[in-house]
Design an enzyme around this catalytic site. Structure first.
Site, PDB file in Angstrom:
ATOM      1  N   GLN A 103       0.821  -1.224   0.000  1.00 51.88           N
ATOM      2  CA  GLN A 103       0.000   0.000   0.000  1.00 51.88           C
ATOM      3  C   GLN A 103       0.851   1.269   0.000  1.00 51.88           C
ATOM      4  OE1 GLN A 103      -2.697  -1.624   3.293  1.00 51.88           O
ATOM      5  NE2 GLN A 103      -4.131  -0.418   2.085  1.00 51.88           N
ATOM      6  N   CYS A 144     -10.756   0.087   3.400  1.00 54.37           N
ATOM      7  CA  CYS A 144      -9.371  -0.103   2.983  1.00 54.37           C
ATOM      8  C   CYS A 144      -8.782   1.256   2.642  1.00 54.37           C
ATOM      9  CB  CYS A 144      -9.305  -1.031   1.769  1.00 54.37           C
ATOM     10  SG  CYS A 144      -7.624  -1.334   1.212  1.00 54.37           S
ATOM     11  N   LEU A 145      -7.568   1.516   3.142  1.00 55.77           N
ATOM     12  CA  LEU A 145      -6.941   2.809   2.888  1.00 55.77           C
ATOM     13  C   LEU A 145      -6.654   3.010   1.401  1.00 55.77           C
ATOM     14  CD1 LEU A 145      -4.549   2.848   5.976  1.00 55.77           C
ATOM     15  CD2 LEU A 145      -6.669   4.168   5.677  1.00 55.77           C
ATOM     16  N   HIS A 191      -7.483  -9.648   5.664  1.00 53.27           N
ATOM     17  CA  HIS A 191      -7.518  -8.507   4.738  1.00 53.27           C
ATOM     18  C   HIS A 191      -6.085  -8.127   4.328  1.00 53.27           C
ATOM     19  CE1 HIS A 191      -9.090  -4.281   3.674  1.00 53.27           C
ATOM     20  NE2 HIS A 191      -7.785  -4.104   3.722  1.00 53.27           N
ATOM     21  N   GLU A 192      -5.168  -8.097   5.293  1.00 53.00           N
ATOM     22  CA  GLU A 192      -3.781  -7.695   5.004  1.00 53.00           C
ATOM     23  C   GLU A 192      -3.026  -8.770   4.224  1.00 53.00           C
ATOM     24  OE1 GLU A 192      -3.374  -4.735   5.388  1.00 53.00           O
ATOM     25  OE2 GLU A 192      -4.843  -4.256   6.931  1.00 53.00           O
TER      26      GLU A 192
HETATM   27  O1  GNR Z   1      -8.337   0.644   8.477  1.00 53.90           O
HETATM   28  C1  GNR Z   1      -8.806  -0.433   8.076  1.00 53.90           C
HETATM   29  N1  GNR Z   1      -9.949  -0.914   8.632  1.00 53.90           N
HETATM   30  C2  GNR Z   1     -10.441  -2.181   8.394  1.00 53.90           C
HETATM   31  C3  GNR Z   1     -11.735  -2.459   8.821  1.00 53.90           C
HETATM   32  C4  GNR Z   1     -12.260  -3.731   8.641  1.00 53.90           C
HETATM   33  C5  GNR Z   1     -11.511  -4.713   8.040  1.00 53.90           C
HETATM   34  C6  GNR Z   1     -10.227  -4.443   7.594  1.00 53.90           C
HETATM   35  C7  GNR Z   1      -9.698  -3.187   7.779  1.00 53.90           C
HETATM   36  S1  GNR Z   1      -8.063  -2.866   7.247  1.00 53.90           S
HETATM   37  C8  GNR Z   1      -8.154  -1.137   6.957  1.00 53.90           C
HETATM   38  C9  GNR Z   1      -6.798  -0.578   6.610  1.00 53.90           C
HETATM   39  C10 GNR Z   1      -6.278  -1.194   5.333  1.00 53.90           C
HETATM   40  O2  GNR Z   1      -6.597  -0.831   4.228  1.00 53.90           O
HETATM   41  N2  GNR Z   1      -5.449  -2.198   5.439  1.00 53.90           N
HETATM   42  O3  GNR Z   1      -4.977  -2.808   4.338  1.00 53.90           O
HETATM   43 NI    NI Z   2      -6.574  -2.611   2.870  1.00 53.84          NI
END
Ligand code: GNR
Ligand code: NI
Length: 174
Positions: A51, A94-95, A136-137
């Protein structure tokens, strides 16, 4: 520590597979510190190195609440060794997809092996928000975004909006 710019979808870098690390040294720890600062500033609860444009298998996570003590987690070369049959659903953000959120169903528990900040091999059993965030990561490390789990219609709509935002921004800058 310094804050780095976050890459926003659509960008082909976000679809690439990140590479494993050979060793954990001070340069790598400096990068992890930058990732943590970038995540806290955003703010977010997780960040994968891709990212910020670095295709290495590195993750930082901190799911502690604002009024709690910070609890950063550094994951190097994470491997998910178990995913529960049980699933749960969280509203994910997601950022790299600013302004977009969706309920995503994932295994509610997962087990993980990784190297920590000092290069020591560790194991972790995660549930709840932490399990969701880890998955998610780790998806990011494999070029996967949460919108990949939505219908093609919803996914295309989100990508279209993000594309337009980028175009509009270009106009302001130029
Ligand atoms: O900030 C984030 N919040 C989030 C909320 C629910 C499930 C996953 C996340 S990860 C995200 C930050 C991000 O984009 N990580 O890759
Ligand atoms: Ni993300």
């Amino acid at each position: 520590m310094s804050k780095r710019p976050i890459i926003i979808e659509p960008d082909p870098i976000l679809r690439k597979k990140s590479q494993s690390l050979e060793n954990v040294d001070n340069d790598l720890r400096k990068l992890l510190d930058d990732m943590l600062e970038t995540m806290y500033e955003a703010p977010g609860i997780g960040l994968a190195a891709v990212q910020i444009g670095i295709l290495k298998r590195l993750i930082v996570i901190d799911i502690s609440k604002e009024d709690q003590k910070k609890n950063p987690l550094f994951l190097i070369n994470p491997i998910i060794t178990y995913k529960s049959k049980n699933t749960s659903s969280y509203e994910e953000g997601c950022l790299s997809l600013p302004g977009h959120y969706a309920e995503i169903e994932r295994p509610s528990e997962c087990h993980l092996e990784f190297l920590d900040y000092n290069g020591k091999k560790k194991k972790l059993e995660a549930q709840g928000l932490l399990a969701t965030c880890i998955q998610h990561e780790v998806d990011h490390l494999n070029g996967i975004l949460f919108i990949d789990y939505l219908s093609k219609l919803k996914k295309d709509m989100i990508i279209k909006k993000l594309k337009k935002n980028k175009k509009d921004l270009e106009k302001i800058i130029l």
